[in-house]
Design a protein around this motif. Sequence first.
Motif, PDB file in Angstrom:
ATOM      1  N   MET A 192       0.831  -1.200   0.000  1.00 16.78           N
ATOM      2  CA  MET A 192       0.000   0.000   0.000  1.00 16.78           C
ATOM      3  C   MET A 192       0.866   1.250   0.000  1.00 16.78           C
ATOM      4  O   MET A 192       0.598   2.168  -0.756  1.00 16.78           O
ATOM      5  CB  MET A 192      -0.926  -0.049   1.218  1.00 16.78           C
ATOM      6  CG  MET A 192      -1.722   1.190   1.446  1.00 16.78           C
ATOM      7  SD  MET A 192      -3.212   1.159   0.482  1.00 16.78           S
ATOM      8  CE  MET A 192      -4.061   2.515   1.192  1.00 16.78           C
ATOM      9  N   ASP A 193       1.882   1.280   0.873  1.00 21.48           N
ATOM     10  CA  ASP A 193       2.716   2.467   0.966  1.00 21.48           C
ATOM     11  C   ASP A 193       3.553   2.669  -0.303  1.00 21.48           C
ATOM     12  O   ASP A 193       3.796   3.796  -0.712  1.00 21.48           O
ATOM     13  CB  ASP A 193       3.604   2.431   2.203  1.00 21.48           C
ATOM     14  CG  ASP A 193       4.347   1.115   2.359  1.00 21.48           C
ATOM     15  OD1 ASP A 193       3.837   0.098   1.872  1.00 21.48           O
ATOM     16  OD2 ASP A 193       5.418   1.118   2.974  1.00 21.48           O
ATOM     17  N   ASP A 194       3.986   1.568  -0.959  1.00 22.47           N
ATOM     18  CA  ASP A 194       4.713   1.703  -2.215  1.00 22.47           C
ATOM     19  C   ASP A 194       3.803   2.252  -3.319  1.00 22.47           C
ATOM     20  O   ASP A 194       4.248   3.023  -4.163  1.00 22.47           O
ATOM     21  CB  ASP A 194       5.292   0.356  -2.651  1.00 22.47           C
ATOM     22  CG  ASP A 194       6.437  -0.086  -1.744  1.00 22.47           C
ATOM     23  OD1 ASP A 194       7.072   0.792  -1.122  1.00 22.47           O
ATOM     24  OD2 ASP A 194       6.681  -1.303  -1.651  1.00 22.47           O
ATOM     25  N   ALA A 195       2.553   1.867  -3.299  1.00 24.13           N
ATOM     26  CA  ALA A 195       1.598   2.387  -4.278  1.00 24.13           C
ATOM     27  C   ALA A 195       1.390   3.886  -4.061  1.00 24.13           C
ATOM     28  O   ALA A 195       1.295   4.644  -5.042  1.00 24.13           O
ATOM     29  CB  ALA A 195       0.271   1.649  -4.165  1.00 24.13           C
ATOM     30  N   LEU A 196       1.335   4.322  -2.818  1.00 22.98           N
ATOM     31  CA  LEU A 196       1.180   5.749  -2.540  1.00 22.98           C
ATOM     32  C   LEU A 196       2.397   6.535  -3.019  1.00 22.98           C
ATOM     33  O   LEU A 196       2.256   7.633  -3.573  1.00 22.98           O
ATOM     34  CB  LEU A 196       0.954   5.977  -1.045  1.00 22.98           C
ATOM     35  CG  LEU A 196      -0.389   5.531  -0.489  1.00 22.98           C
ATOM     36  CD1 LEU A 196      -0.421   5.701   1.026  1.00 22.98           C
ATOM     37  CD2 LEU A 196      -1.511   6.324  -1.120  1.00 22.98           C
ATOM     38  N   LEU A 197       3.568   5.973  -2.810  1.00 26.32           N
ATOM     39  CA  LEU A 197       4.770   6.660  -3.269  1.00 26.32           C
ATOM     40  C   LEU A 197       4.836   6.712  -4.795  1.00 26.32           C
ATOM     41  O   LEU A 197       5.256   7.717  -5.369  1.00 26.32           O
ATOM     42  CB  LEU A 197       6.010   5.979  -2.691  1.00 26.32           C
ATOM     43  CG  LEU A 197       6.173   6.111  -1.176  1.00 26.32           C
ATOM     44  CD1 LEU A 197       7.376   5.330  -0.696  1.00 26.32           C
ATOM     45  CD2 LEU A 197       6.288   7.560  -0.768  1.00 26.32           C
ATOM     46  N   ALA A 198       4.401   5.637  -5.452  1.00 26.19           N
ATOM     47  CA  ALA A 198       4.360   5.645  -6.910  1.00 26.19           C
ATOM     48  C   ALA A 198       3.361   6.681  -7.424  1.00 26.19           C
ATOM     49  O   ALA A 198       3.649   7.404  -8.395  1.00 26.19           O
ATOM     50  CB  ALA A 198       3.999   4.256  -7.427  1.00 26.19           C
ATOM     51  N   LEU A 199       2.205   6.767  -6.796  1.00 26.56           N
ATOM     52  CA  LEU A 199       1.224   7.792  -7.172  1.00 26.56           C
ATOM     53  C   LEU A 199       1.777   9.191  -6.930  1.00 26.56           C
ATOM     54  O   LEU A 199       1.542  10.113  -7.721  1.00 26.56           O
ATOM     55  CB  LEU A 199      -0.070   7.607  -6.380  1.00 26.56           C
ATOM     56  CG  LEU A 199      -1.007   6.522  -6.869  1.00 26.56           C
ATOM     57  CD1 LEU A 199      -2.148   6.323  -5.868  1.00 26.56           C
ATOM     58  CD2 LEU A 199      -1.560   6.871  -8.231  1.00 26.56           C
ATOM     59  N   SER A 200       2.520   9.340  -5.854  1.00 32.34           N
ATOM     60  CA  SER A 200       3.131  10.628  -5.546  1.00 32.34           C
ATOM     61  C   SER A 200       4.114  11.044  -6.635  1.00 32.34           C
ATOM     62  O   SER A 200       4.120  12.196  -7.077  1.00 32.34           O
ATOM     63  CB  SER A 200       3.839  10.551  -4.193  1.00 32.34           C
ATOM     64  OG  SER A 200       4.548  11.727  -3.939  1.00 32.34           O
ATOM     65  N   ILE A 201       4.910  10.101  -7.090  1.00 38.91           N
ATOM     66  CA  ILE A 201       5.862  10.398  -8.165  1.00 38.91           C
ATOM     67  C   ILE A 201       5.110  10.754  -9.449  1.00 38.91           C
ATOM     68  O   ILE A 201       5.485  11.694 -10.162  1.00 38.91           O
ATOM     69  CB  ILE A 201       6.814   9.209  -8.381  1.00 38.91           C
ATOM     70  CG1 ILE A 201       7.741   9.081  -7.168  1.00 38.91           C
ATOM     71  CG2 ILE A 201       7.611   9.358  -9.667  1.00 38.91           C
ATOM     72  CD1 ILE A 201       8.557   7.812  -7.146  1.00 38.91           C
ATOM     73  N   GLY A 202       4.040  10.029  -9.733  1.00 37.44           N
ATOM     74  CA  GLY A 202       3.226  10.336 -10.909  1.00 37.44           C
ATOM     75  C   GLY A 202       2.621  11.731 -10.844  1.00 37.44           C
ATOM     76  O   GLY A 202       2.617  12.460 -11.835  1.00 37.44           O
ATOM     77  N   MET A 203       2.132  12.107  -9.677  1.00 33.10           N
ATOM     78  CA  MET A 203       1.550  13.446  -9.524  1.00 33.10           C
ATOM     79  C   MET A 203       2.627  14.523  -9.659  1.00 33.10           C
ATOM     80  O   MET A 203       2.389  15.582 -10.245  1.00 33.10           O
ATOM     81  CB  MET A 203       0.835  13.570  -8.176  1.00 33.10           C
ATOM     82  CG  MET A 203      -0.388  12.682  -8.052  1.00 33.10           C
ATOM     83  SD  MET A 203      -1.613  12.936  -9.345  1.00 33.10           S
ATOM     84  CE  MET A 203      -2.257  14.523  -8.901  1.00 33.10           C
ATOM     85  N   ALA A 204       3.813  14.259  -9.127  1.00 30.90           N
ATOM     86  CA  ALA A 204       4.906  15.224  -9.256  1.00 30.90           C
ATOM     87  C   ALA A 204       5.304  15.395 -10.727  1.00 30.90           C
ATOM     88  O   ALA A 204       5.566  16.520 -11.175  1.00 30.90           O
ATOM     89  CB  ALA A 204       6.099  14.780  -8.428  1.00 30.90           C
ATOM     90  N   LEU A 205       5.333  14.295 -11.462  1.00 25.63           N
ATOM     91  CA  LEU A 205       5.638  14.387 -12.895  1.00 25.63           C
ATOM     92  C   LEU A 205       4.566  15.180 -13.638  1.00 25.63           C
ATOM     93  O   LEU A 205       4.875  15.961 -14.549  1.00 25.63           O
ATOM     94  CB  LEU A 205       5.794  12.992 -13.494  1.00 25.63           C
ATOM     95  CG  LEU A 205       7.047  12.229 -13.080  1.00 25.63           C
ATOM     96  CD1 LEU A 205       7.011  10.814 -13.632  1.00 25.63           C
ATOM     97  CD2 LEU A 205       8.295  12.956 -13.537  1.00 25.63           C
TER      98      LEU A 205
END
Length: 88
Positions: free
Chosen positions: A1-14
Amino acid sequence: MDDALLALSIGMALWGVVSSVAITSYLSERGVKINYVLWRLYLPKYVSEYREMTIEERGRPGGWYYSFVVSMVSAAALALTGFILKSA
Protein backbone atom coordinates in the motif's frame (compact mmCIF):
# COMPACT_ATOMS: atom_id res chain seq x y z
CA MET A 1 0.00 0.00 0.00
CA ASP A 2 2.72 2.47 0.97
CA ASP A 3 4.71 1.70 -2.22
CA ALA A 4 1.60 2.39 -4.28
CA LEU A 5 1.18 5.75 -2.54
CA LEU A 6 4.77 6.66 -3.27
CA ALA A 7 4.36 5.65 -6.91
CA LEU A 8 1.22 7.79 -7.17
CA SER A 9 3.13 10.63 -5.55
CA ILE A 10 5.86 10.40 -8.16
CA GLY A 11 3.23 10.34 -10.91
CA MET A 12 1.55 13.45 -9.52
CA ALA A 13 4.91 15.22 -9.26
CA LEU A 14 5.64 14.39 -12.90
CA TRP A 15 2.24 15.78 -13.89
CA GLY A 16 3.15 18.92 -11.95
CA VAL A 17 6.26 19.23 -14.10
CA VAL A 18 4.14 18.87 -17.25
CA SER A 19 1.81 21.58 -15.95
CA SER A 20 4.67 23.91 -15.11
CA VAL A 21 6.19 23.48 -18.58
CA ALA A 22 2.79 24.28 -20.13
CA ILE A 23 2.48 27.38 -17.94
CA THR A 24 5.97 28.52 -18.92
CA SER A 25 5.18 27.96 -22.60
CA TYR A 26 1.95 29.96 -22.29
CA LEU A 27 3.78 32.88 -20.70
CA SER A 28 6.60 32.75 -23.22
CA GLU A 29 4.14 32.90 -26.13
CA ARG A 30 2.67 36.07 -24.63
CA GLY A 31 6.01 37.86 -24.36
CA VAL A 32 7.01 37.14 -20.77
CA LYS A 33 10.77 36.63 -20.49
CA ILE A 34 11.55 33.24 -18.96
CA ASN A 35 14.81 32.66 -17.10
CA TYR A 36 15.51 29.01 -17.92
CA VAL A 37 18.70 28.91 -15.84
CA LEU A 38 16.81 29.78 -12.65
CA TRP A 39 13.51 28.27 -13.79
CA ARG A 40 12.91 26.23 -10.62
CA LEU A 41 13.55 29.27 -8.45
CA TYR A 42 11.17 31.49 -10.44
CA LEU A 43 8.44 28.87 -10.94
CA PRO A 44 6.14 30.24 -8.17
CA LYS A 45 6.39 33.67 -9.81
CA TYR A 46 5.53 32.21 -13.22
CA VAL A 47 2.54 30.31 -11.83
CA SER A 48 1.30 33.51 -10.19
CA GLU A 49 1.78 35.48 -13.43
CA TYR A 50 -0.09 32.79 -15.36
CA ARG A 51 -2.98 32.95 -12.90
CA GLU A 52 -3.18 36.74 -13.07
CA MET A 53 -2.89 36.78 -16.86
CA THR A 54 -5.61 34.20 -17.41
CA ILE A 55 -7.94 35.90 -14.92
CA GLU A 56 -7.43 39.12 -16.86
CA GLU A 57 -8.08 37.41 -20.22
CA ARG A 58 -10.88 34.99 -19.31
CA GLY A 59 -12.20 36.07 -15.94
CA ARG A 60 -10.95 32.95 -14.15
CA PRO A 61 -7.63 31.13 -13.68
CA GLY A 62 -6.51 28.88 -16.52
CA GLY A 63 -6.73 25.11 -16.36
CA TRP A 64 -2.98 24.60 -16.05
CA TYR A 65 -3.01 26.60 -12.82
CA TYR A 66 -5.42 24.17 -11.20
CA SER A 67 -3.58 21.23 -12.70
CA PHE A 68 -0.30 22.43 -11.19
CA VAL A 69 -1.70 23.20 -7.75
CA VAL A 70 -3.71 19.98 -7.43
CA SER A 71 -0.84 17.80 -8.64
CA MET A 72 1.73 19.33 -6.31
CA VAL A 73 -0.53 19.26 -3.25
CA SER A 74 -1.53 15.67 -4.06
CA ALA A 75 2.09 14.63 -4.54
CA ALA A 76 3.07 16.09 -1.17
CA ALA A 77 0.10 14.54 0.63
CA LEU A 78 0.61 11.11 -0.95
CA ALA A 79 4.35 11.13 -0.24
CA LEU A 80 3.80 12.13 3.37
CA THR A 81 1.15 9.45 3.83
CA GLY A 82 3.41 6.85 2.19
CA PHE A 83 6.36 7.73 4.40
CA ILE A 84 4.22 7.64 7.52
CA LEU A 85 2.80 4.24 6.61
CA LYS A 86 6.25 2.92 5.72
CA SER A 87 7.76 4.01 9.03
CA ALA A 88 4.86 2.64 11.11
